[in-house]
Scaffold this active site. Structure first.
Site, PDB file in Angstrom:
ATOM      1  CB  SER A   8       7.945  -8.384  -5.471  1.00 20.97           C
ATOM      2  OG  SER A   8       6.998  -8.719  -5.861  1.00 20.97           O
ATOM      3  CG  HIS A  32       6.849  -7.141  -1.755  1.00 20.41           C
ATOM      4  ND1 HIS A  32       6.779  -6.065  -0.710  1.00 20.41           N
ATOM      5  CD2 HIS A  32       6.316  -6.706  -2.558  1.00 20.41           C
ATOM      6  CE1 HIS A  32       5.922  -5.066  -1.223  1.00 20.41           C
ATOM      7  NE2 HIS A  32       5.431  -5.451  -2.389  1.00 20.41           N
ATOM      8  CG  ASP A  34       3.329  -7.034  -4.915  1.00 21.97           C
ATOM      9  OD1 ASP A  34       3.519  -5.892  -4.215  1.00 21.97           O
ATOM     10  OD2 ASP A  34       4.564  -7.674  -5.414  1.00 21.97           O
ATOM     11  CG  MET A  36      -2.005  -6.572  -7.125  1.00 15.82           C
ATOM     12  SD  MET A  36      -1.252  -6.093  -8.309  1.00 15.82           S
ATOM     13  CE  MET A  36       0.200  -6.019  -8.039  1.00 15.82           C
ATOM     14  CG  HIS A  65       2.291  -3.839  -1.493  1.00 14.92           C
ATOM     15  ND1 HIS A  65       2.910  -3.485  -2.766  1.00 14.92           N
ATOM     16  CD2 HIS A  65       1.524  -2.646  -1.138  1.00 14.92           C
ATOM     17  CE1 HIS A  65       2.603  -2.214  -3.076  1.00 14.92           C
ATOM     18  NE2 HIS A  65       1.568  -1.813  -2.017  1.00 14.92           N
ATOM     19  CG  MET A  67      -1.154  -2.655  -4.259  1.00 10.86           C
ATOM     20  SD  MET A  67       0.126  -3.180  -5.260  1.00 10.86           S
ATOM     21  CE  MET A  67       0.591  -4.677  -4.704  1.00 10.86           C
ATOM     22  CG  MET A 136       3.387   2.393  -3.898  1.00 10.40           C
ATOM     23  SD  MET A 136       4.113   0.626  -4.119  1.00 10.40           S
ATOM     24  CE  MET A 136       3.979   0.257  -5.617  1.00 10.40           C
ATOM     25  CG  ASP A 174       6.908  -2.377  -4.225  1.00 10.99           C
ATOM     26  OD1 ASP A 174       7.653  -2.636  -5.262  1.00 10.99           O
ATOM     27  OD2 ASP A 174       5.662  -2.709  -3.874  1.00 10.99           O
TER      28      ASP A 174
HETATM   29  C1  DX5 Z   1       3.694  -3.215  -8.064  1.00 15.13           C
HETATM   30  C2  DX5 Z   1       4.190  -4.125  -6.862  1.00 15.13           C
HETATM   31  C3  DX5 Z   1       5.665  -4.441  -6.746  1.00 15.13           C
HETATM   32  C4  DX5 Z   1       6.387  -5.269  -8.048  1.00 15.13           C
HETATM   33  C5  DX5 Z   1       7.828  -4.697  -7.995  1.00 15.13           C
HETATM   34  O1  DX5 Z   1       2.556  -2.744  -7.944  1.00 15.13           O
HETATM   35  O2  DX5 Z   1       3.811  -3.465  -5.925  1.00 15.13           O
HETATM   36  O3  DX5 Z   1       5.993  -5.094  -5.769  1.00 15.13           O
HETATM   37  O4  DX5 Z   1       6.435  -6.636  -7.814  1.00 15.13           O
HETATM   38  O5  DX5 Z   1       8.071  -5.314  -9.293  1.00 15.13           O
HETATM   39  P1  DX5 Z   1       9.294  -4.535 -10.065  1.00 15.13           P
HETATM   40  O6  DX5 Z   1      10.542  -4.628  -9.060  1.00 15.13           O
HETATM   41  O7  DX5 Z   1       9.478  -5.482 -11.229  1.00 15.13           O
HETATM   42  O8  DX5 Z   1       9.182  -3.175 -10.301  1.00 15.13           O
HETATM   43 ZN    ZN Z   2       4.687  -4.477  -3.788  1.00 15.12          ZN
END
Ligand code: DX5
Ligand code: ZN
Length: 228
Positions: A8, A32, A34, A36, A65, A67, A136, A174
């Site tokens: 990620s 990956h 993210d 948000m 991903h 969110m 998750m 994740d």
């Molecule tokens: C959190 C994200 C993850 C995040 C994971 O909401 O969806 O993808 O980057 O980070 P680590 O591996 O540090 O928990």
């Molecule tokens: Zn993620």
């Protein structure tokens, strides 16, 4: 099915995302991303224009991903932007089946994510329309959080449901994955592993990916052997 690792970039240097992807491109399977929106989760990261540009320059396929809220409206745009896999949260979808169908129609793999407290059994009937289920293992929103052991039975249950269905649906985990936690997830039946801080917090991100893959592969092989 071999294990796959999806680092990620949430934990990478945002001023040089192409360079950060290059640091893992020889070792990882996906990157990956993210997304948000400061509504579905309290954090705000990147959106469509950045994903579009990353898809052009990344040697690895993008594992997006989302969110974000209102995925029925916004998710297809990420497939159009070039993401090879787009995962939306079922908690944010009005019509998850239709969202997944639209993603596939645009040539992307369709993924559906569940927050830690969202039960998997309620959505078993959606499996035929999905390419990946993301469970998750932290509350979505931030990198570097502690792995939630309480999700392990749900991973096991999801693996049972996928096996019983005979479908080729990948099971992604994740959040909080590291050398300490990845084996538990592999043993429970996950096969795609996202890691942010464990990869980009390491001196050598590529070596970290290789080490995580080796651990997950070993644990997967062992659990298959135990199940006979
Ligand atoms: C959190 C994200 C993850 C995040 C994971 O909401 O969806 O993808 O980057 O980070 P680590 O591996 O540090 O928990
Ligand atoms: Zn993620």
């Amino acid at each position: 099915m071999p294990v796959q690792i999806s680092p990620s970039i949430l934990s990478a240097d945002f001023s040089d995302l192409a360079g950060e992807i290059a640091r893992v491109s020889a070792a990882a399977d996906w990157v990956h991303v993210d997304v948000m929106d400061n509504h579905f989760v309290p954090n705000l990261t990147i959106g469509l224009p950045v994903v579009e540009r990353l898809a052009e320059v990344s040697p690895l396929p993008l594992d997006c991903h989302l969110m974000i809220t209102d995925v029925d409206r916004w998710a297809p745009g990420y497939a159009e932007a070039g993401a090879a896999s787009v995962t939306f949260h079922v908690e944010a979808a009005e019509a998850p089946e239709a969202v997944a169908r639209n993603l596939r129609a645009l040539g992307a793999r369709a993924g559906m994510a569940l927050k830690p407290a969202t039960p998997v059994d309620d959505y078993a009937d959606l499996l035929p329309g999905l390419d990946m289920l993301l469970l998750m293992t932290v509350e979505p929103g931030f990198g570097g959080q502690r792995f939630l052991d309480t999700v392990l039975p749900k991973i096991r249950r999801a693996r049972e449901l996928v096996s019983a269905s005979g479908l080729d649906v990948w099971l992604q985990v994740d959040g909080g994955l590291s050398a300490e936690t990845i084996e538990r997830c592999a043993d429970a039946g996950a096969d795609v592993f996202v890691a942010g801080s464990a990869v980009y917090g390491a001196d050598d991100p590529s070596a970290a990916v290789q080490a995580l893959r080796a651990q997950a592969s070993r644990a997967t092989a062992q659990s298959w052997w135990c199940r006979g």
